[in-house]
Design a protein around this motif. Structure first.
Motif, PDB file in Angstrom:
ATOM      1  N   GLN A  35      11.158  13.845   9.011  1.00  0.00           N
ATOM      2  CA  GLN A  35      10.929  12.660   8.179  1.00  0.00           C
ATOM      3  C   GLN A  35       9.998  13.055   7.037  1.00  0.00           C
ATOM      4  OE1 GLN A  35      12.365   9.810   7.427  1.00  0.00           O
ATOM      5  NE2 GLN A  35      11.724   8.529   9.158  1.00  0.00           N
ATOM      6  N   LEU A  36      10.401  12.780   5.814  1.00  0.00           N
ATOM      7  CA  LEU A  36       9.593  13.084   4.643  1.00  0.00           C
ATOM      8  C   LEU A  36       8.879  11.831   4.162  1.00  0.00           C
ATOM      9  CD1 LEU A  36      12.124  15.333   2.675  1.00  0.00           C
ATOM     10  CD2 LEU A  36      10.274  16.064   4.198  1.00  0.00           C
ATOM     11  N   PHE A  37       7.594  11.986   3.863  1.00  0.00           N
ATOM     12  CA  PHE A  37       6.783  10.880   3.363  1.00  0.00           C
ATOM     13  C   PHE A  37       6.245  11.304   1.994  1.00  0.00           C
ATOM     14  CE2 PHE A  37       6.725  10.703   7.948  1.00  0.00           C
ATOM     15  CZ  PHE A  37       6.911   9.348   8.232  1.00  0.00           C
ATOM     16  N   ASP A  38       6.870  10.791   0.957  1.00  0.00           N
ATOM     17  CA  ASP A  38       6.502  11.180  -0.406  1.00  0.00           C
ATOM     18  C   ASP A  38       5.347  10.335  -0.915  1.00  0.00           C
ATOM     19  OD1 ASP A  38       8.532  13.075  -0.450  1.00  0.00           O
ATOM     20  OD2 ASP A  38      10.011  11.627  -1.183  1.00  0.00           O
ATOM     21  N   MET A  39       4.252  11.025  -1.229  1.00  0.00           N
ATOM     22  CA  MET A  39       3.059  10.389  -1.813  1.00  0.00           C
ATOM     23  C   MET A  39       2.683   9.119  -1.053  1.00  0.00           C
ATOM     24  SD  MET A  39       2.132  12.566  -3.993  1.00  0.00           S
ATOM     25  CE  MET A  39       0.858  11.742  -4.946  1.00  0.00           C
ATOM     26  N   GLN A  40       2.350   9.337   0.212  1.00  0.00           N
ATOM     27  CA  GLN A  40       1.929   8.255   1.088  1.00  0.00           C
ATOM     28  C   GLN A  40       0.458   8.426   1.451  1.00  0.00           C
ATOM     29  OE1 GLN A  40       3.866   5.539   2.247  1.00  0.00           O
ATOM     30  NE2 GLN A  40       5.181   6.314   0.591  1.00  0.00           N
ATOM     31  N   PRO A  41      -0.221   7.335   1.810  1.00  0.00           N
ATOM     32  CA  PRO A  41      -1.644   7.437   2.176  1.00  0.00           C
ATOM     33  C   PRO A  41      -1.846   8.382   3.359  1.00  0.00           C
ATOM     34  CG  PRO A  41      -1.011   5.145   1.832  1.00  0.00           C
ATOM     35  CD  PRO A  41       0.265   5.934   1.833  1.00  0.00           C
ATOM     36  N   LEU A  42      -2.845   9.236   3.246  1.00  0.00           N
ATOM     37  CA  LEU A  42      -3.124  10.215   4.287  1.00  0.00           C
ATOM     38  C   LEU A  42      -4.011   9.580   5.354  1.00  0.00           C
ATOM     39  CD1 LEU A  42      -2.561  13.229   4.881  1.00  0.00           C
ATOM     40  CD2 LEU A  42      -4.757  13.745   3.798  1.00  0.00           C
ATOM     41  N   PRO A  43      -3.531   9.487   6.590  1.00  0.00           N
ATOM     42  CA  PRO A  43      -4.359   8.916   7.666  1.00  0.00           C
ATOM     43  C   PRO A  43      -5.613   9.753   7.894  1.00  0.00           C
ATOM     44  CG  PRO A  43      -2.044   9.030   8.323  1.00  0.00           C
ATOM     45  CD  PRO A  43      -2.181   9.819   7.057  1.00  0.00           C
ATOM     46  N   ALA A  44      -6.652   9.110   8.369  1.00  0.00           N
ATOM     47  CA  ALA A  44      -7.935   9.787   8.575  1.00  0.00           C
ATOM     48  C   ALA A  44      -7.813  10.962   9.524  1.00  0.00           C
ATOM     49  CB  ALA A  44      -8.973   8.787   9.084  1.00  0.00           C
ATOM     50  N   ILE A  45      -6.945  10.851  10.538  1.00  0.00           N
ATOM     51  CA  ILE A  45      -6.803  11.903  11.525  1.00  0.00           C
ATOM     52  C   ILE A  45      -6.321  13.205  10.893  1.00  0.00           C
ATOM     53  CG2 ILE A  45      -4.400  11.357  12.143  1.00  0.00           C
ATOM     54  CD1 ILE A  45      -5.220  11.835  15.087  1.00  0.00           C
ATOM     55  N   SER A  74      -5.046   3.243  17.299  1.00  0.00           N
ATOM     56  CA  SER A  74      -5.701   4.515  17.607  1.00  0.00           C
ATOM     57  C   SER A  74      -5.429   5.588  16.562  1.00  0.00           C
ATOM     58  CB  SER A  74      -5.246   5.009  18.988  1.00  0.00           C
ATOM     59  OG  SER A  74      -3.830   5.151  19.030  1.00  0.00           O
ATOM     60  N   ALA A  75      -4.174   5.774  16.168  1.00  0.00           N
ATOM     61  CA  ALA A  75      -3.824   6.839  15.226  1.00  0.00           C
ATOM     62  C   ALA A  75      -3.745   6.336  13.792  1.00  0.00           C
ATOM     63  CB  ALA A  75      -2.494   7.486  15.618  1.00  0.00           C
ATOM     64  N   LYS A 114     -10.270  15.782   2.871  1.00  0.00           N
ATOM     65  CA  LYS A 114      -9.662  14.820   1.952  1.00  0.00           C
ATOM     66  C   LYS A 114     -10.187  13.414   2.239  1.00  0.00           C
ATOM     67  CE  LYS A 114      -6.650  18.016   0.560  1.00  0.00           C
ATOM     68  NZ  LYS A 114      -6.603  18.588  -0.810  1.00  0.00           N
ATOM     69  N   ALA A 115     -10.085  12.557   1.265  1.00  0.00           N
ATOM     70  CA  ALA A 115     -10.449  11.162   1.467  1.00  0.00           C
ATOM     71  C   ALA A 115      -9.326  10.456   2.211  1.00  0.00           C
ATOM     72  CB  ALA A 115     -10.693  10.483   0.117  1.00  0.00           C
ATOM     73  N   PRO A 116      -9.626   9.777   3.303  1.00  0.00           N
ATOM     74  CA  PRO A 116      -8.577   8.998   3.987  1.00  0.00           C
ATOM     75  C   PRO A 116      -7.920   8.024   3.021  1.00  0.00           C
ATOM     76  CG  PRO A 116     -10.549   9.135   5.350  1.00  0.00           C
ATOM     77  CD  PRO A 116     -10.920   9.704   4.005  1.00  0.00           C
ATOM     78  N   GLY A 117      -6.611   7.974   3.063  1.00  0.00           N
ATOM     79  CA  GLY A 117      -5.870   7.095   2.175  1.00  0.00           C
ATOM     80  C   GLY A 117      -5.394   7.763   0.904  1.00  0.00           C
ATOM     81  N   LYS A 118      -5.830   8.998   0.660  1.00  0.00           N
ATOM     82  CA  LYS A 118      -5.366   9.691  -0.540  1.00  0.00           C
ATOM     83  C   LYS A 118      -3.855   9.890  -0.464  1.00  0.00           C
ATOM     84  CE  LYS A 118      -6.085  13.692  -3.503  1.00  0.00           C
ATOM     85  NZ  LYS A 118      -6.748  14.997  -3.725  1.00  0.00           N
ATOM     86  N   LEU A 119      -3.180   9.759  -1.585  1.00  0.00           N
ATOM     87  CA  LEU A 119      -1.730   9.899  -1.621  1.00  0.00           C
ATOM     88  C   LEU A 119      -1.343  11.382  -1.643  1.00  0.00           C
ATOM     89  CD1 LEU A 119      -0.774   7.110  -4.197  1.00  0.00           C
ATOM     90  CD2 LEU A 119      -0.965   6.962  -1.709  1.00  0.00           C
ATOM     91  N   VAL A 120      -0.611  11.793  -0.623  1.00  0.00           N
ATOM     92  CA  VAL A 120      -0.121  13.172  -0.526  1.00  0.00           C
ATOM     93  C   VAL A 120       1.304  13.141   0.019  1.00  0.00           C
ATOM     94  CG1 VAL A 120      -2.448  14.067  -0.090  1.00  0.00           C
ATOM     95  CG2 VAL A 120      -0.929  13.582   1.823  1.00  0.00           C
ATOM     96  N   ASN A 121       1.957  14.278  -0.054  1.00  0.00           N
ATOM     97  CA  ASN A 121       3.295  14.424   0.536  1.00  0.00           C
ATOM     98  C   ASN A 121       3.165  14.955   1.960  1.00  0.00           C
ATOM     99  OD1 ASN A 121       4.779  13.743  -1.909  1.00  0.00           O
ATOM    100  ND2 ASN A 121       4.106  15.727  -2.703  1.00  0.00           N
TER     101      ASN A 121
END
Length: 362
Positions: free
Chosen positions: A212-222, A189-190, A229-236
């Motif tokens: 929790q820090l997520f460094d340059m991880q794919p951005l979920p569509a939600i 779902s998420a 932004k494009a889903p999956g784009k790498l962001v912090n």
């Protein structure tokens, strides 16, 4: 949307909850009873901490909250009408002021001063109606978490909803204090990945916070779509959440795109608010809200439908756990194990337990 007036405790406490058979919430606390839009001049009922409370607005729009039992023949006051400031019992017409004092018995000239009902401190703040269930002299509105002020900030878009839960309120609180369940319970779902290690946890000033820090991880569509932004784009991503009080928790996703492109958002944020109010040992009012500082206003119908799916998965597992506790003969002998990722949830449980113990000791 489900009707919160239909959420009430069983006539008799049946079985137990996952936390045991006893009350595990403090009374000296502010609880969300309704969204502000739900309380009008027509009284409504909410069961809060095993007590029925009638909420209404006076002719000038002021909130009032009275114990929902007329002391004459115990009729439910919420079925009556409001005349000016007073709530009129539907059975024999006794009138009760917002203070709880009976001010008129229609069949006699003198109204006995002893006839009254309990009046609860009630405050409208951040779009919700908060009620205090403990000692009146301790009902300080400043104890309502000021952290939620963005809910009233016109720069933020806000959506809210309600879902009833057949489970203990602490089960819902502990659920949002441990997001490692995302990879399993919400994997379809998420589709939020990366919660595969324990977050950092801080306990201070009667609160518990995880991060929790997520460094340059794919951005979920939600998160991506509202920000353009494009889903999956790498962001912090900086994911954190705080148990603000026994009845309030908010989670945050603060995002940073180091390569936003022309006119793109570099920093944008989302808040997820969880307002859990005990109905009884095995039932909970669950009001939720979301707020973001970017994009377009929420499509209420679409967001509520999506939330009902995701939060519905949380509720389904909580209710299933509750049912196990109620029905399994050996549950009182069951041993609960915790792991490193549970620290925030355990600390949150301890903080609330300490409040309950302190009240009992007074």
């Amino acid at each position: 949307m489900d009707d919160p007036a239909q959420t009430k405790p069983d006539p008799v406490r049946a079985g137990t909850s996952t936390t045991g058979p006893d009350r595990n919430w403090p009374l000296n606390s502010w609880w969300v009873a309704a969204h502000a839009s739900e309380v009008t001049e027509k009284p409504i009922l909410r069961w809060i901490a095993e007590m029925p409370i009638a909420f209404y607005r006076t002719a000038e729009g002021t909130l009032a909250a009275l114990h929902n039992r007329c002391p004459h023949r115990f009729a439910p006051l919420h079925k009556g009408d409001v005349e000016g400031d007073n709530l009129v019992c539907p059975y024999h017409g006794f009138q009760f002021a917002p203070s709880g004092q009976c001010v008129n018995v229609p069949t006699q000239e003198k109204t006995p001063a002893a006839i009254r009902v309990r009046s609860y401190p009630v405050v409208e703040r951040y779009g919700f109606v908060w009620v205090w269930t403990g000692e009146v002299e301790r009902a300080d509105p400043d104890l309502i978490p000021a952290d939620l002020a963005y809910l009233s900030d016109p720069a933020w878009h806000v959506v809210w909803g309600y879902l009833p839960v057949s489970g203990n309120f602490m089960q819902m609180k502990e659920n949002v204090l441990d997001l490692t369940h995302f990879a399993f319970l919400h994997k379809n779902s998420a589709q939020i990945t990366g919660w595969d290690r324990p977050p950092a946890v801080e306990v201070a000033n009667g609160r518990v916070t995880f991060r929790q820090l997520f460094d340059m991880q794919p951005l979920p569509a939600i998160y991506a779509v509202p920000a353009g932004k494009a889903p999956g784009k790498l962001v912090n991503r900086d994911n954190w959440g705080t148990q603000l009080s026994p009845g309030a928790h908010h989670g945050a996703v603060d995002m940073h795109d180091p390569d936003p492109g022309p006119d793109g958002l570099e920093r944008f944020a989302l808040r997820i608010i969880h307002l859990t109010t005990p109905v009884s040992i095995g039932k909970t009012h669950y009001y939720w809200a979301m707020a973001r500082d970017h994009g377009q206003p929420f499509d209420f119908a679409a967001m509520r439908a999506q939330a009902s799916v995701i939060f519905g998965e949380d509720i389904e597992i909580v209710e299933a756990s509750q049912e196990m506790a109620r029905c399994t003969a050996d549950h009182d002998k069951a041993v609960e194990f915790s792991v490193a990722a549970d620290r925030a949830a355990i600390e949150g449980r301890r903080l609330v337990q300490a409040m309950v113990r302190n009240e009992a000791a007074e």
